[in-house]
Design a protein around this motif. Structure first.
Motif, short mmCIF file in Angstrom:
data_model
loop_
_atom_site.label_atom_id
_atom_site.label_comp_id
_atom_site.label_asym_id
_atom_site.label_seq_id
_atom_site.Cartn_x
_atom_site.Cartn_y
_atom_site.Cartn_z
N GLU A 35 0.98 -1.15 -0.12
CA GLU A 35 -0.06 0.05 -0.02
C GLU A 35 0.90 1.23 0.00
OE1 GLU A 35 -2.84 -0.35 3.26
OE2 GLU A 35 -3.80 -2.13 2.48
N CYS A 64 -7.17 -6.57 -16.41
CA CYS A 64 -5.95 -7.02 -15.75
C CYS A 64 -4.65 -7.58 -16.56
CB CYS A 64 -6.30 -8.13 -14.54
SG CYS A 64 -7.65 -7.63 -13.61
N HIS A 71 -1.69 -16.80 -13.86
CA HIS A 71 -2.52 -15.68 -13.49
C HIS A 71 -3.50 -16.21 -12.19
CE1 HIS A 71 -4.43 -11.74 -14.26
NE2 HIS A 71 -5.35 -12.19 -13.52
N ILE A 90 -15.34 -14.16 1.46
CA ILE A 90 -15.56 -12.83 1.01
C ILE A 90 -16.91 -12.91 0.06
CG2 ILE A 90 -14.78 -11.16 -0.71
CD1 ILE A 90 -11.74 -12.37 -0.08
N HIS A 98 -1.37 -8.35 -6.53
CA HIS A 98 -1.92 -8.30 -8.03
C HIS A 98 -2.45 -6.64 -8.23
CE1 HIS A 98 -4.03 -8.84 -11.80
NE2 HIS A 98 -5.11 -9.21 -11.37
N SER A 139 -7.91 -15.20 -2.70
CA SER A 139 -7.95 -14.05 -3.26
C SER A 139 -6.86 -13.42 -3.63
CB SER A 139 -9.12 -13.29 -2.83
OG SER A 139 -9.06 -11.94 -3.42
N PRO A 184 -4.80 -9.79 -3.47
CA PRO A 184 -5.11 -8.29 -2.77
C PRO A 184 -5.38 -7.13 -3.61
CG PRO A 184 -2.80 -8.70 -2.41
CD PRO A 184 -3.31 -9.85 -3.34
N VAL A 185 -5.88 -6.18 -3.01
CA VAL A 185 -5.97 -4.66 -3.69
C VAL A 185 -4.34 -4.23 -3.19
CG1 VAL A 185 -7.14 -2.55 -3.71
CG2 VAL A 185 -8.49 -4.44 -3.73
N ALA A 200 -5.25 -14.96 -9.63
CA ALA A 200 -5.93 -14.06 -8.80
C ALA A 200 -6.79 -14.48 -8.10
CB ALA A 200 -6.61 -12.90 -9.98
N PHE A 201 -7.24 -15.62 -8.24
CA PHE A 201 -8.20 -16.29 -7.12
C PHE A 201 -7.65 -17.89 -7.46
CE2 PHE A 201 -10.64 -12.83 -8.57
CZ PHE A 201 -11.03 -12.17 -7.62
N PHE A 241 -16.57 -8.75 -9.22
CA PHE A 241 -15.35 -9.40 -10.12
C PHE A 241 -15.14 -10.78 -9.03
CE2 PHE A 241 -11.53 -10.69 -12.22
CZ PHE A 241 -12.31 -10.55 -13.50
N1 COA Z 1 -4.74 -12.27 0.94
C1 COA Z 1 -4.24 -12.23 2.55
N2 COA Z 1 -4.42 -11.18 3.02
C2 COA Z 1 -5.27 -10.29 2.67
C3 COA Z 1 -5.60 -9.96 1.65
C4 COA Z 1 -5.46 -11.33 0.79
N3 COA Z 1 -5.97 -11.26 -0.66
N4 COA Z 1 -6.42 -9.01 1.40
C5 COA Z 1 -6.23 -8.30 2.56
N5 COA Z 1 -5.49 -8.96 3.36
C6 COA Z 1 -5.29 -8.62 4.86
C7 COA Z 1 -4.71 -7.36 4.85
O1 COA Z 1 -3.38 -7.34 4.94
C8 COA Z 1 -5.26 -7.02 6.17
O2 COA Z 1 -4.35 -7.65 7.19
P1 COA Z 1 -4.12 -6.96 8.74
O3 COA Z 1 -5.59 -6.62 9.42
O4 COA Z 1 -3.26 -7.81 9.44
O5 COA Z 1 -3.52 -5.41 8.42
C9 COA Z 1 -6.79 -7.63 6.28
O6 COA Z 1 -6.56 -8.56 5.29
C10 COA Z 1 -7.66 -6.42 5.98
O7 COA Z 1 -7.31 -5.75 4.88
P2 COA Z 1 -8.23 -4.64 3.96
O8 COA Z 1 -7.42 -4.08 2.78
O9 COA Z 1 -9.14 -4.19 4.87
O10 COA Z 1 -9.12 -6.03 3.14
P3 COA Z 1 -10.53 -5.94 2.46
O11 COA Z 1 -11.52 -6.84 3.38
O12 COA Z 1 -10.75 -4.54 2.33
O13 COA Z 1 -10.38 -6.63 1.15
C11 COA Z 1 -10.45 -8.30 -0.39
C12 COA Z 1 -10.04 -7.86 0.93
C13 COA Z 1 -10.00 -9.81 -0.59
C14 COA Z 1 -12.04 -8.30 -0.36
C15 COA Z 1 -10.09 -7.37 -1.42
O14 COA Z 1 -8.65 -7.56 -1.48
C16 COA Z 1 -10.36 -7.63 -2.89
O15 COA Z 1 -11.49 -7.33 -3.22
N6 COA Z 1 -9.65 -8.53 -3.56
C17 COA Z 1 -9.71 -9.03 -5.03
C18 COA Z 1 -8.99 -8.02 -6.12
C19 COA Z 1 -9.40 -8.32 -7.39
O16 COA Z 1 -10.63 -8.84 -7.57
N7 COA Z 1 -8.49 -8.33 -7.98
C20 COA Z 1 -8.74 -8.67 -9.77
C21 COA Z 1 -8.54 -9.84 -9.87
S1 COA Z 1 -8.51 -10.36 -11.57
#
Ligand code: COA
Length: 382
Positions: A16, A83, A280, A197, A330, A206, A208-209, A282-283, A141
């Motif tokens: 971040e 992506c 890839h 999720i 990602h 998943s 991460p963002v 992503a998931f 997504f």
């Molecule tokens: N794997 C492991 N840990 C993760 C994570 C992941 N994918 N995403 C977030 N975390 C962790 C963070 O580090 C944080 O940890 P901490 O509390 O110890 O600091 C905690 O989880 C919460 O993080 P936050 O950023 O608030 O997560 P969130 O709940 O807002 O978002 C997801 C989590 C999975 C919903 C989000 O990352 C997401 O939407 N991912 C999919 C992205 C996507 O679709 N990409 C395109 C694909 S082609």
């Protein structure tokens, strides 16, 4: 057409980056790659990016980055394919060098996702899906991938826990990558306990963002052979419908199959010749489906490669060798370039604890949407 080689690579850590803007991250990656290549200028810059307009209100990032890195005046433009934008930018850079239009070309993938709030990012990512037929129904997504995973589990009698190996492997490899977002290994229990999720996709299924930038420098083999780190043996793109319901079979990624087959033919290899695969992931479901369509596992059996641990650094096919999308992270439009930087690290023996011994051929596959644009690159060592 001229053969194309990679003469320099650079990357920022995926994290971040609240203290850095998109142009600063791109700058850092480009400068590292230029230093690595030993160059002070280039003929052109192609920037892979998906969300700068949607999340940051900033388009026109080709000229923006060219100016900020001190190369105002050179050819520069953004390349977008959801992506798969990073790999798409690489392919455009390859066209320029292979055709003889340019000699030294920079390809930078950059994405800044974490300055926006969650809902905005979710909406931004959903622009990769079919707005009229999928997103208008309210699905995200992650939700689309959850439908695929649920269908896979039902059709092939697979349990959720069987996917754990993908996440465990990615985090194990990410732990040894100083540029990865997550640098801690996880246990299978962590996967099983992770918060849900979009059922059945949990946090550990998943990617991460995150934010990040990576850069590679291309040049023709003739004239740059002595400085080459890797050869680009193949570059292939294939497409499918954006909407999953329009596909022949939702559990067969036809564009992955087509793109991979074209790439194998160009490189004159078969899947068994591939020493490592930057998939890839992503998931976790995307990793399983990609392994199948790319010819590494039979239909419905991609997940078995994780169960049987065939995907580790010393396995039959090492994947996500520096953490993959799951653990390295990602930053969507930058991911395809990170994958290439990592394949180059493997082919040059620079992958540290994650080194795949004797790696000579590495494949990277970058997917836009849930399989609608698939770009495969195969690199060979020098
Ligand atoms: N794997 C492991 N840990 C993760 C994570 C992941 N994918 N995403 C977030 N975390 C962790 C963070 O580090 C944080 O940890 P901490 O509390 O110890 O600091 C905690 O989880 C919460 O993080 P936050 O950023 O608030 O997560 P969130 O709940 O807002 O978002 C997801 C989590 C999975 C919903 C989000 O990352 C997401 O939407 N991912 C999919 C992205 C996507 O679709 N990409 C395109 C694909 S082609």
């Amino acid at each position: 057409m001229r053969d194309v080689v990679i003469i320099g690579v650079g990357q920022t850590r995926v994290e971040e980056h609240w203290g850095k803007s998109l142009r600063h991250m791109a700058h850092d990656a480009v400068m590292a790659a230029m230093k690595d290549a030993g160059i002070e200028t280039a003929d052109a810059l192609y920037v892979g990016n998906m969300l700068s307009g949607e999340l940051g209100g900033q388009e026109h990032v080709g000229a923006l980055v060219a100016d900020f890195i001190g190369l105002r005046g050179i050819e520069a433009m953004k390349v977008e394919a959801a992506c798969a934008s990073g790999a798409a930018a690489l392919r455009v850079g390859m066209f320029a060098v292979a055709s003889g239009i340019h000699d030294v070309v920079m390809v930078c993938g950059v994405e800044k996702m974490t300055d926006a709030v969650g809902d905005e990012v979710t909406s931004g990512l959903a622009t990769a899906a079919d707005q009229e037929y999928e997103v208008s129904q309210g699905i995200s997504f992650v939700g689309l991938n959850a439908l695929l995973m649920r269908r896979y589990m039902h059709q092939f009698d697979v349990k959720h826990e069987h996917f754990a190996g993908f996440a465990v492997n990615a985090h194990k490899n990410g732990a040894n990558n100083p540029n990865a977002m997550f640098q801690s290994p996880i246990k299978a229990e962590t996967y099983l306990r992770a918060s849900m999720i979009a059922d059945p996709i949990n946090l550990m299924d998943s990617s991460p963002v995150c934010d990040g930038a990576a850069c590679v420098i291309l040049a023709p083999a003739d004239g740059y052979r002595a400085r080459a780190k890797a050869h680009i043996l193949a570059s292939a793109v294939a497409t499918d419908s954006l909407a999953i319901h329009d596909r022949r079979d939702p559990l067969t990624l036809d564009a992955v199959a087509l793109s991979s087959q074209k790439a194998y033919a160009q490189a004159r290899i078969t899947p068994t010749d591939v020493d490592l695969f930057e998939v890839h992931d992503a998931f976790t479901i995307m990793a399983a489906l990609s392994l199948e369509a790319a010819g590494f596992a039979p239909r419905g059996r991609g997940v078995c490669m994780a169960v049987d641990n065939e995907i580790g650094i010393e396995g039959r096919l090492p994947i996500s060798t520096m953490g993959g999308l799951k653990s390295r992270g990602h930053p969507v439009g930058a991911t395809g370039v990170y994958q290439i930087v990592e394949v180059v690290a493997q082919l040059t023996g620079q992958a540290g604890k994650n080194q795949v011994q004797g790696a000579r051929i590495g494949m990277a596959q970058n997917i836009g949407g849930s399989g609608a644009t698939v770009i495969t690159h195969i690199l060979g060592g020098v």
